[in-house]
Design a protein around this motif. Structure first.
Motif, mmCIF file in Angstrom:
data_model
loop_
_atom_site.group_PDB
_atom_site.id
_atom_site.type_symbol
_atom_site.label_atom_id
_atom_site.label_comp_id
_atom_site.label_asym_id
_atom_site.label_seq_id
_atom_site.Cartn_x
_atom_site.Cartn_y
_atom_site.Cartn_z
ATOM 1 N N ARG A 133 0.680 -0.948 0.025
ATOM 2 C CA ARG A 133 -0.066 0.006 0.137
ATOM 3 C C ARG A 133 0.926 1.345 0.091
ATOM 4 O O ARG A 133 1.925 1.303 0.568
ATOM 5 C CB ARG A 133 -0.939 0.169 1.210
ATOM 6 C CG ARG A 133 -1.557 -1.197 1.585
ATOM 7 C CD ARG A 133 -2.550 -1.010 2.721
ATOM 8 N NE ARG A 133 -3.249 -0.009 2.654
ATOM 9 C CZ ARG A 133 -4.714 0.004 2.562
ATOM 10 N NH1 ARG A 133 -5.106 -1.231 2.625
ATOM 11 N NH2 ARG A 133 -5.531 0.910 2.269
ATOM 12 N N ASN A 134 0.303 2.382 -0.719
ATOM 13 C CA ASN A 134 1.138 3.721 -0.778
ATOM 14 C C ASN A 134 0.227 4.678 0.053
ATOM 15 O O ASN A 134 0.495 5.945 -0.633
ATOM 16 C CB ASN A 134 1.488 3.833 -2.026
ATOM 17 C CG ASN A 134 2.658 3.027 -2.574
ATOM 18 O OD1 ASN A 134 2.617 2.616 -3.716
ATOM 19 N ND2 ASN A 134 3.527 2.724 -1.650
ATOM 20 N N ASP A 135 -0.696 4.482 0.633
ATOM 21 C CA ASP A 135 -1.611 5.502 0.997
ATOM 22 C C ASP A 135 -1.499 6.147 2.465
ATOM 23 O O ASP A 135 -2.327 6.372 3.177
ATOM 24 C CB ASP A 135 -3.399 5.219 0.978
ATOM 25 C CG ASP A 135 -3.489 3.619 1.596
ATOM 26 O OD1 ASP A 135 -2.546 2.954 1.586
ATOM 27 O OD2 ASP A 135 -4.452 3.210 1.905
ATOM 28 N N PHE A 136 -0.161 6.329 2.692
ATOM 29 C CA PHE A 136 0.135 6.726 3.925
ATOM 30 C C PHE A 136 0.167 8.148 4.048
ATOM 31 O O PHE A 136 -0.586 8.747 4.995
ATOM 32 C CB PHE A 136 1.615 6.333 4.304
ATOM 33 C CG PHE A 136 2.453 6.711 5.248
ATOM 34 C CD1 PHE A 136 1.838 7.101 6.473
ATOM 35 C CD2 PHE A 136 3.718 7.384 5.214
ATOM 36 C CE1 PHE A 136 2.401 7.787 7.635
ATOM 37 C CE2 PHE A 136 4.373 8.184 6.097
ATOM 38 C CZ PHE A 136 3.846 8.196 7.306
ATOM 39 N N MET A 141 -2.861 5.138 -3.028
ATOM 40 C CA MET A 141 -2.504 4.213 -3.890
ATOM 41 C C MET A 141 -2.124 2.645 -3.460
ATOM 42 O O MET A 141 -1.746 2.656 -2.402
ATOM 43 C CB MET A 141 -1.465 4.623 -4.920
ATOM 44 C CG MET A 141 -1.729 5.418 -5.678
ATOM 45 S SD MET A 141 -0.321 6.219 -6.889
ATOM 46 C CE MET A 141 0.860 6.731 -5.442
ATOM 47 N N SER B 24 8.989 3.605 5.428
ATOM 48 C CA SER B 24 8.042 4.911 5.130
ATOM 49 C C SER B 24 7.038 4.555 4.068
ATOM 50 O O SER B 24 5.978 5.005 3.846
ATOM 51 C CB SER B 24 8.913 6.124 4.859
ATOM 52 O OG SER B 24 9.470 6.349 5.686
ATOM 53 N N VAL B 25 7.586 3.981 2.786
ATOM 54 C CA VAL B 25 7.025 3.768 1.703
ATOM 55 C C VAL B 25 5.848 2.449 1.785
ATOM 56 O O VAL B 25 5.339 2.089 0.591
ATOM 57 C CB VAL B 25 7.824 3.599 0.223
ATOM 58 C CG1 VAL B 25 8.340 5.096 0.317
ATOM 59 C CG2 VAL B 25 8.784 2.564 0.642
ATOM 60 N N ASN B 26 6.243 1.584 2.885
ATOM 61 C CA ASN B 26 5.062 0.552 2.967
ATOM 62 C C ASN B 26 4.124 0.797 3.970
ATOM 63 O O ASN B 26 4.600 0.846 5.022
ATOM 64 C CB ASN B 26 6.123 -0.840 3.225
ATOM 65 C CG ASN B 26 6.725 -1.523 1.935
ATOM 66 O OD1 ASN B 26 6.074 -1.873 1.191
ATOM 67 N ND2 ASN B 26 8.054 -0.786 1.810
ATOM 68 N N TYR B 27 2.972 0.883 3.596
ATOM 69 C CA TYR B 27 2.240 1.599 4.633
ATOM 70 C C TYR B 27 1.589 0.236 5.511
ATOM 71 O O TYR B 27 1.049 -0.596 4.775
ATOM 72 C CB TYR B 27 0.760 2.014 4.086
ATOM 73 C CG TYR B 27 -0.150 2.685 4.788
ATOM 74 C CD1 TYR B 27 0.073 3.474 6.040
ATOM 75 C CD2 TYR B 27 -1.531 2.669 4.201
ATOM 76 C CE1 TYR B 27 -1.012 3.792 6.861
ATOM 77 C CE2 TYR B 27 -2.749 2.965 5.234
ATOM 78 C CZ TYR B 27 -2.268 3.908 6.469
ATOM 79 O OH TYR B 27 -3.303 4.060 7.200
ATOM 80 N N ASN B 35 5.212 3.844 10.426
ATOM 81 C CA ASN B 35 5.323 4.730 9.104
ATOM 82 C C ASN B 35 5.887 6.360 9.584
ATOM 83 O O ASN B 35 6.674 6.787 8.971
ATOM 84 C CB ASN B 35 3.797 4.904 8.437
ATOM 85 C CG ASN B 35 3.741 3.546 7.897
ATOM 86 O OD1 ASN B 35 2.911 2.837 8.184
ATOM 87 N ND2 ASN B 35 4.307 3.232 6.845
ATOM 88 N N PHE B 72 6.773 6.662 -4.887
ATOM 89 C CA PHE B 72 6.024 5.974 -4.050
ATOM 90 C C PHE B 72 5.030 6.535 -3.385
ATOM 91 O O PHE B 72 4.005 5.705 -3.060
ATOM 92 C CB PHE B 72 6.986 5.122 -3.146
ATOM 93 C CG PHE B 72 7.881 4.160 -3.842
ATOM 94 C CD1 PHE B 72 7.581 3.336 -5.131
ATOM 95 C CD2 PHE B 72 9.470 3.892 -3.420
ATOM 96 C CE1 PHE B 72 8.260 2.485 -5.563
ATOM 97 C CE2 PHE B 72 10.028 2.895 -4.160
ATOM 98 C CZ PHE B 72 9.797 2.397 -5.182
ATOM 99 N N LEU B 73 5.286 7.889 -2.940
ATOM 100 C CA LEU B 73 4.143 8.304 -1.822
ATOM 101 C C LEU B 73 3.298 9.191 -2.856
ATOM 102 O O LEU B 73 2.153 9.527 -2.249
ATOM 103 C CB LEU B 73 4.714 8.806 -0.872
ATOM 104 C CG LEU B 73 5.488 8.413 0.242
ATOM 105 C CD1 LEU B 73 5.990 9.300 1.392
ATOM 106 C CD2 LEU B 73 4.645 7.327 1.019
#
Lengths: 273, 162
Positions: A133-136, A141, B24-27, B35, B72-73
């Motif tokens: 996942r990239n919805d942080f 996304m 950071s890029v893996n939620y 994160n 990525f973000l």
């Protein structure tokens, strides 16, 4: 406190440094300028990064993923008894609905034969599972394990059993990124089931709801109306469930999507027949 | 030239950078504080590296991390790349003025810079790509930064003594 200040800069080969700085400046300008216009070289670069760097980062964060998985399992285990009672009640309710659905389905089949109409307008391209996942922080996304080799192309609709999830962007050979409905840059043409109010929706600031950006004839729907895709923008097939209207103000309305974006495991990439 | 690049401290800092980048890029939906923590740690480590181990190699490294963070973000390249490069170049050309400050002042400058980077990244994402400024996220980042700032500096100073 930080250590006392000491810079260990090495100033050797001035030419090489200036050359590198120029290249970095040029590349930055190129990437920034062409990123917004979705130039194919930048898209290619994005796909390569997704394909090769993601597995490496995933490998390094595997222990955290395991911890996250254990935490979820423990939480589910604690709620097992409570969930079991809810499920029992749901089974009873669903059995009643099932009988009604079977009856309606057979009636539908007969009516479709009479009208000589075609069946479902969707073609399933691929069922894929979520990789990461990239919805942080900024965009919303997810990455799925289906790509060009499975017939997935950019701008295809992605659904799950609850309704519309989003659309594919940045497809590479084996993977694709899905721009979720809740992203502020995603736009969906929708209509309400009850009175066919046509509108455009995009992700709201809270990252949970969808907000209307345009209403045809400035007509506003009512709270509780169900929203489905209208198919008018040619990106999403028509009549896919999107959500339910939860708030209506003077000019805009808010929709709560049916899909639980925090619990996506499997999705289906579909297109119009 | 490469001796400095391969010193044990620098390797540790780059490992921290890469690990915090990966996190950071893996939620993680259920462990979102990880994160936030890794995102803050990445910025802090980069600033610390630039302040105390300035080497020209940090320019291409910041360039690459900036691009990958953006891809990525955000999926579009700009906010992180611009912030990282502007910060590195500003420092590169103003280091002689910073030499006069005490260790305590530099700590506060680092704290302020980290916060400024978060705000400018959010602002650039808003201006260029229409991503709304999420005040909740920014507050969480500030909160995490305030908690981890001095412990991280303490750990960094221990790493320096290796």
């Amino acid at each position: 406190m930080a250590l006392s200040f000491k810079v260990k800069a090495i100033s050797r080969s001035r030419f090489l440094k200036n050359f590198l700085v120029s290249i970095i400046f040029f590349l930055s300008f190129f990437l920034i300028f062409f990123s917004k216009s979705e130039y194919f070289l930048v898209n290619k670069f994005k796909s390569i990064s997704n394909n090769y760097l993601y597995p490496i980062t995933s490998f390094f964060v595997a222990p955290v993923k395991v911890i996250s998985y254990i935490q979820t399992e423990l939480y589910e285990f604690r709620n097992l008894k409570f969930e079991n009672n809810i499920l029992k009640e749901e089974v009873i309710r669903l059995k009643k609905w099932q009988a009604l659905a079977i009856h309606n389905n057979s009636e539908n089949k007969v009516l479709k034969k009479l009208l000589n109409s075609t069946d479902s307008s969707l073609t399933l391209i691929k069922t894929a599972s979520l990789i990461s996942r990239n919805d942080f922080m900024f965009s919303k996304m997810i990455n799925i394990n289906a790509g060009i080799k499975d017939g997935v192309l950019n701008d295809m609709a992605v659904v799950n059993y609850r309704g519309l999830v989003g659309r594919t962007i940045d497809t590479s050979i084996g993977n694709s990124r899905v721009l979720l409905l809740t992203d502020p840059n995603s736009s969906i043409a929708v209509k309400t089931i009850s009175n066919s109010n046509y509108s455009l929706l995009q992700g709201s600031d809270d990252g949970i709801h969808l907000v209307s950006t345009f209403n045809k004839d400035e007509k506003l729907p009512r709270v509780g109306d169900l929203v489905i895709t209208s198919g008018s923008a040619q990106v999403f097939p028509s009549n896919i469930l999107v959500g339910k209207i939860v708030k209506v103000t003077k000019e805009i309305f808010y929709v709560l999507p049916f899909v639980d974006f925090k619990n996506i495991d499997y999705v289906q990439v579909v297109e119009n027949k | 030239m490469f001796r400095q690049l391969l010193s044990s401290q620098i390797i540790i800092y780059h490992l921290i950078l890469f690990l915090s980048f990966s996190l950071s890029v893996n939620y993680f939906v259920d462990l979102v504080f990880i994160n936030y923590l890794s995102y803050v740690l990445f910025h802090l480590t980069l600033i610390y590296l630039v302040f105390y181990f300035l080497h020209f190699s940090i320019v291409p490294i910041s360039f690459l991390y900036g691009i990958f963070f953006d891809i990525f973000l955000i999926d579009y390249i700009s906010p992180h790349l611009i912030c990282f490069l502007v910060f590195v170049f500003l420092f590169y050309y103003s280091k002689k003025y910073l030499l006069n400050f005490s260790a305590k002042t530099i700590s506060y400058i680092m704290l302020g810079l980290t916060l400024l980077m978060f705000i400018s990244e959010a602002l650039l994402a808003n201006i260029f790509f229409n991503y709304p400024i999420n005040y909740q996220n920014l507050s969480w980042l500030l909160f995490t930064l305030l908690i981890v700032f001095f412990p991280s500096l303490f750990i960094f100073s221990k790493i320096d003594k290796l």
